[in-house]
Scaffold this motif. Structure first.
Motif, PDB file in Angstrom:
ATOM      1  N   ASP A  89      -0.263 -12.486  -8.824  1.00  0.00           N
ATOM      2  CA  ASP A  89       0.427 -11.554  -7.929  1.00  0.00           C
ATOM      3  C   ASP A  89       0.885 -12.223  -6.627  1.00  0.00           C
ATOM      4  OD1 ASP A  89      -0.735  -9.737  -9.839  1.00  0.00           O
ATOM      5  OD2 ASP A  89      -0.526  -8.135  -8.371  1.00  0.00           O
ATOM      6  N   ARG A  90       0.334 -13.394  -6.314  1.00  0.00           N
ATOM      7  CA  ARG A  90       0.552 -13.967  -4.982  1.00  0.00           C
ATOM      8  C   ARG A  90       2.019 -14.244  -4.646  1.00  0.00           C
ATOM      9  NH1 ARG A  90      -3.619 -15.507  -1.816  1.00  0.00           N
ATOM     10  NH2 ARG A  90      -5.669 -15.205  -2.770  1.00  0.00           N
ATOM     11  N   PRO A  91       2.815 -14.813  -5.563  1.00  0.00           N
ATOM     12  CA  PRO A  91       4.211 -15.080  -5.178  1.00  0.00           C
ATOM     13  C   PRO A  91       4.953 -13.798  -4.790  1.00  0.00           C
ATOM     14  CG  PRO A  91       3.658 -16.215  -7.234  1.00  0.00           C
ATOM     15  CD  PRO A  91       2.509 -15.309  -6.919  1.00  0.00           C
ATOM     16  N   ALA A  92       4.755 -12.742  -5.538  1.00  0.00           N
ATOM     17  CA  ALA A  92       5.451 -11.488  -5.227  1.00  0.00           C
ATOM     18  C   ALA A  92       4.909 -10.874  -3.937  1.00  0.00           C
ATOM     19  CB  ALA A  92       5.308 -10.499  -6.389  1.00  0.00           C
ATOM     20  N   VAL A  93       3.606 -11.008  -3.702  1.00  0.00           N
ATOM     21  CA  VAL A  93       3.031 -10.492  -2.449  1.00  0.00           C
ATOM     22  C   VAL A  93       3.649 -11.232  -1.265  1.00  0.00           C
ATOM     23  CG1 VAL A  93       0.923 -10.391  -1.061  1.00  0.00           C
ATOM     24  CG2 VAL A  93       0.867  -9.702  -3.473  1.00  0.00           C
ATOM     25  N   TRP A 153      -7.724  -8.194  -6.025  1.00  0.00           N
ATOM     26  CA  TRP A 153      -6.718  -7.232  -5.554  1.00  0.00           C
ATOM     27  C   TRP A 153      -5.388  -7.478  -6.256  1.00  0.00           C
ATOM     28  CZ3 TRP A 153      -7.760  -3.512  -1.642  1.00  0.00           C
ATOM     29  CH2 TRP A 153      -9.060  -3.559  -1.166  1.00  0.00           C
ATOM     30  N   GLU A 154      -4.651  -6.388  -6.473  1.00  0.00           N
ATOM     31  CA  GLU A 154      -3.365  -6.488  -7.169  1.00  0.00           C
ATOM     32  C   GLU A 154      -2.363  -5.519  -6.579  1.00  0.00           C
ATOM     33  OE1 GLU A 154      -3.811  -5.249 -11.276  1.00  0.00           O
ATOM     34  OE2 GLU A 154      -3.974  -3.127 -10.703  1.00  0.00           O
ATOM     35  N   LEU A 155      -1.114  -5.744  -6.958  1.00  0.00           N
ATOM     36  CA  LEU A 155      -0.071  -4.747  -6.768  1.00  0.00           C
ATOM     37  C   LEU A 155      -0.226  -3.789  -7.949  1.00  0.00           C
ATOM     38  CD1 LEU A 155       2.842  -7.196  -5.923  1.00  0.00           C
ATOM     39  CD2 LEU A 155       1.531  -5.808  -4.292  1.00  0.00           C
ATOM     40  N   PRO A 156      -0.405  -2.487  -7.693  1.00  0.00           N
ATOM     41  CA  PRO A 156      -0.720  -1.569  -8.796  1.00  0.00           C
ATOM     42  C   PRO A 156       0.423  -1.437  -9.788  1.00  0.00           C
ATOM     43  CG  PRO A 156      -0.329  -0.369  -6.750  1.00  0.00           C
ATOM     44  CD  PRO A 156      -0.341  -1.825  -6.395  1.00  0.00           C
ATOM     45  N   GLY A 157       0.064  -1.201 -11.052  1.00  0.00           N
ATOM     46  CA  GLY A 157       1.076  -1.049 -12.102  1.00  0.00           C
ATOM     47  C   GLY A 157       0.413  -1.077 -13.451  1.00  0.00           C
TER      48      GLY A 157
END
Ligand code: 523
Length: 131
Positions: free
Chosen positions: A117-121, A32-36
């Motif tokens: 992505d985890r730190p930004a999540v 899973w990711e933050l889309p972009g």
């Protein structure tokens, strides 16, 4: 060497964060990711984010603020993340994803995020929880 930037969106709507499951390439599929996606030469990062969210999810979104930090992806490629507000449309996995979830702040650990992505999540979840 010039560093190429990948922008991703911590997209918020009604107190939830949007997570997208990648369908490609094989080594990233299922995570899973933050889309972009990648910023094109000469493009402003916020414009790239708006474009990527339109192409991949069929929505209009407004970038709000940069989440401090920058995360290396591979040599010459870094990830930068903006919070964004859903302006119109219901996200659909049109390109590059095969599932989407809206996560409440206390649900953000329920999906298998790409490690980068985890730190930004984590920061996005804190911002959401703080209202
Ligand atoms: N990441 C990543 N996290 C994250 C995104 C949007 C992207 O780790 N939230 C990585 C995955 C890829 C690289 O960044 O290694 C490029 O992302 P991609 O494939 O979504 O970017 P595109 O769609 O712009 O790439 P092209 O296939 O080149 O068009």
């Amino acid at each position: 060497m010039d560093v190429r930037v990948v922008v991703a969106g911590a997209v918020f709507d009604r107190g939830r964060l949007l997570a997208a499951r990648r369908s490609a390439p094989p080594e990233l599929a299922g995570r899973w990711e933050l889309p972009g996606g990648k910023v094109e030469p000469g493009e402003r990062p916020e414009d790239a984010l708006v474009r990527e969210l339109r192409e991949e999810l069929g929505v209009e979104a407004e970038p709000l603020e940069r989440i401090p930090g920058e995360w290396p992806l591979k040599p010459g490629l870094v990830l930068r993340v903006w919070t964004a507000r859903l302006v119109s449309g219901e996200p659909r996995p049109l390109e590059d994803h095969d599932a989407l979830r809206w996560l409440a702040p206390d649900e953000t650990d329920e999906v298998d995020w790409l490690p980068q992505d985890r730190p930004a999540v984590g920061e996005a979840a804190r911002m959401l929880a703080a209202g």
